[in-house]
Design an enzyme around this catalytic site. Structure first.
Site, short mmCIF file in Angstrom:
data_model
loop_
_atom_site.label_atom_id
_atom_site.label_comp_id
_atom_site.label_asym_id
_atom_site.label_seq_id
_atom_site.Cartn_x
_atom_site.Cartn_y
_atom_site.Cartn_z
N ASN A 53 0.83 -1.20 0.00
CA ASN A 53 0.00 0.00 0.00
C ASN A 53 0.86 1.25 0.00
OD1 ASN A 53 0.27 1.41 2.77
ND2 ASN A 53 0.34 -0.78 3.17
N LYS A 185 1.47 2.10 16.35
CA LYS A 185 2.02 3.30 15.70
C LYS A 185 0.89 4.21 15.28
CE LYS A 185 3.97 3.34 11.46
NZ LYS A 185 4.89 2.84 10.45
N LYS A 187 -0.08 8.21 13.33
CA LYS A 187 0.39 9.28 12.46
C LYS A 187 0.54 10.57 13.26
CE LYS A 187 0.40 6.61 8.92
NZ LYS A 187 1.73 6.14 8.44
N ASP A 216 4.69 8.50 13.31
CA ASP A 216 5.10 8.52 11.90
C ASP A 216 4.63 9.82 11.24
OD1 ASP A 216 5.69 8.04 9.27
OD2 ASP A 216 4.42 6.26 9.07
N GLU A 242 9.25 8.31 13.20
CA GLU A 242 9.41 7.80 11.83
C GLU A 242 9.27 8.89 10.77
OE1 GLU A 242 7.33 4.16 11.10
OE2 GLU A 242 6.83 4.69 9.03
N GLU A 268 11.12 3.80 4.04
CA GLU A 268 10.07 3.13 3.27
C GLU A 268 9.87 3.77 1.91
OE1 GLU A 268 6.77 4.22 6.08
OE2 GLU A 268 5.74 4.76 4.25
N ASP A 295 11.26 -1.15 1.91
CA ASP A 295 10.20 -2.13 1.65
C ASP A 295 10.54 -2.86 0.35
OD1 ASP A 295 7.89 -3.45 0.85
OD2 ASP A 295 6.55 -1.80 1.40
N HIS A 325 8.57 -1.63 5.96
CA HIS A 325 7.21 -1.17 5.70
C HIS A 325 6.49 -2.27 4.92
CE1 HIS A 325 4.53 0.81 2.67
NE2 HIS A 325 4.19 1.58 3.67
N GLU A 344 6.26 -4.51 9.62
CA GLU A 344 5.06 -3.72 9.90
C GLU A 344 3.80 -4.57 9.72
OE1 GLU A 344 4.86 -0.18 7.48
OE2 GLU A 344 3.56 0.82 8.94
MG LIG Z 1 5.56 5.11 7.55
#
Ligand SMILES: [Mg+2]
Length: 392
Positions: A53, A185, A187, A216, A242, A268, A295, A325, A344
């Site tokens: 994603n 985690k 945002k 993040d 992050e 990531e 990733d 990620h 993750e």
């Molecule tokens: Mg991230």
């Protein structure tokens, strides 16, 4: 043994949520099936791949460049003479024919989709779960290591939703703890600093002893903003901070790393091994605490990630500092194989591509891996349905 067809499909994974940089209401994914003439147990052997994603479907690049090149390659050129099996490295090389160095981006995603399918195929042909196949590969600098039997995972969520407040954020995090996660985690950077600090304090307030919170910023901040946030975040026992700055702004990251004492995490949005090499050369990151999140599924696949790992060994970084990620079974298998520090996880979002095989519960922040040949993507029933329809 040869590839007889390669099919791709664009599938939406829309969700009305946002991080500091993007909204996911138009997000989609490319799914790819590498169909062979090989039959095992009465069924055609097919390798499946998709992109993580956060980057969009790559139908155009797959249709016009990646897939035709593999189908046009001489069938023998894709087979490893030592095993007689279709070989991910050779498939990768065919797909990258006539591509100049540099310019990583969507091409890295398109190749990553093919590469995931090629490794799924290779593991199925070898009759091994992918983590056991990968654990046997030679990587310069890598000491021989048995694959991990379980992988540390953390629940990535805490997005900004138009209709949700702090109570809902706390409920979401409690839900992850109930599922067995020990690190969550959320945002930051999508709200003013004072609001984000209230959100952070609200989540920390509900975490039991032994559980931790990472934050993040999704590459949102300028150097000055990243440092202002860092000065405020220092007060909290965060698991990590992050992607504070633009993924390629190594100088700003180095400035932050020189004054932020806690762990930083990033990588990531680096789409190639030369970018990852520049991160460890110039990002000021500290090999004793910081976390690398490249990733494989978004950056030319595991085939390229092997080069990244060799670079990390060379630079004195342990693979246990890597926590990719992505939140799917492919990166989980890579994490178990090398072994990396973890992987993750996105419980409940990015369905059906996020998440791991059905029936593998999170236990005390870790998840085990299936032993069926391949990546095990089909072992998640909702995802298996999409994959089988594509190949049928
Ligand atoms: Mg991230």
């Amino acid at each position: 043994m040869r590839i007889v067809d390669i099919r791709e499909l664009t599938v939406p994974i829309e969700a009305d949520m946002s991080n500091a940089f993007i909204n996911f209401s138009k997000m989609d994914v490319s799914v790819l099936a590498l169909i062979t003439d090989e039959v095992r147990d009465g069924r055609r052997v097919v390798g499946y791949g998709f992109n993580s994603n956060g980057r969009y479907a790559q139908a155009g690049l797959l249709r016009t460049r990646v897939i035709p090149r593999v189908l046009e390659a001489a069938p023998d050129a894709l087979v490893d003479p030592a095993t007689g099996h279709l070989d991910p490295d050779r498939i990768w090389a065919a797909a990258m024919r006539d591509e100049k160095p540099g310019g990583h981006g969507d091409r890295a995603v398109a190749i990553g989709i093919l590469d995931m399918a090629a490794w799924d195929l290779a593991a199925k042909l070898a009759g091994l779960p992918l983590h056991r196949l990968l654990a046997g590969l030679e990587i310069p600098g890598r000491p021989p290591a048995a694959p991990a039997e379980k992988v540390w995972v953390y629940a990535a969520g805490g997005y900004y939703y138009p209709d949700r407040g702090i109570d809902a954020l706390q409920d979401e995090m409690r839900g992850y703890l109930d599922l067995g996660y020990r690190t969550v985690k959320m945002k930051i950077g999508g709200a003013p600093l004072a609001d984000d600090l209230r959100r952070i304090e609200a989540v920390l307030a509900i975490l039991p002893d032994g559980c931790t919170l990472a934050v993040d910023a999704n590459g949102r901040f300028t150097q000055d903003e990243a440092i202002a946030y860092g000065d405020a975040l220092k007060a909290y026992p965060l698991h990590w901070y992050e992607e504070p700055t633009d993924p390629l702004d190594y100088a700003a990251l180095a400035e932050l790393a020189a004054r932020y004492p806690g762990p930083l995490a990033t990588g990531e949005n680096l789409m190639s091994f030369p970018d990852a090499r520049n991160l460890v050369r110039y990002g000021g990151l500290r090999a004793d605490r910081d976390v690398l999140q490249m990733d494989p599924a978004l950056s030319y696949g595991f085939t390229e990630f092997r080069r990244t790992l060799a670079t990390l060994y060379d630079a004195g970084w342990s693979p246990t500092r890597c926590v990719p990620h992505g939140g799917h079974q492919f990166n989980l298998a890579i994490a178990a194989a090398m072994p990396l520090g973890g992987c993750e996880s996105y419980p409940g979002i990015f369905a059906p591509f996020g998440g791991f095989a059905d029936g593998y519960a999170i236990e005390d922040g870790h998840v085990r891996l299936p032993e069926e040949p391949g990546i095990g993507l089909e072992l998640k029933a909702s995802l298996g349905k999409v994959l089988h329809e594509l190949a049928a």
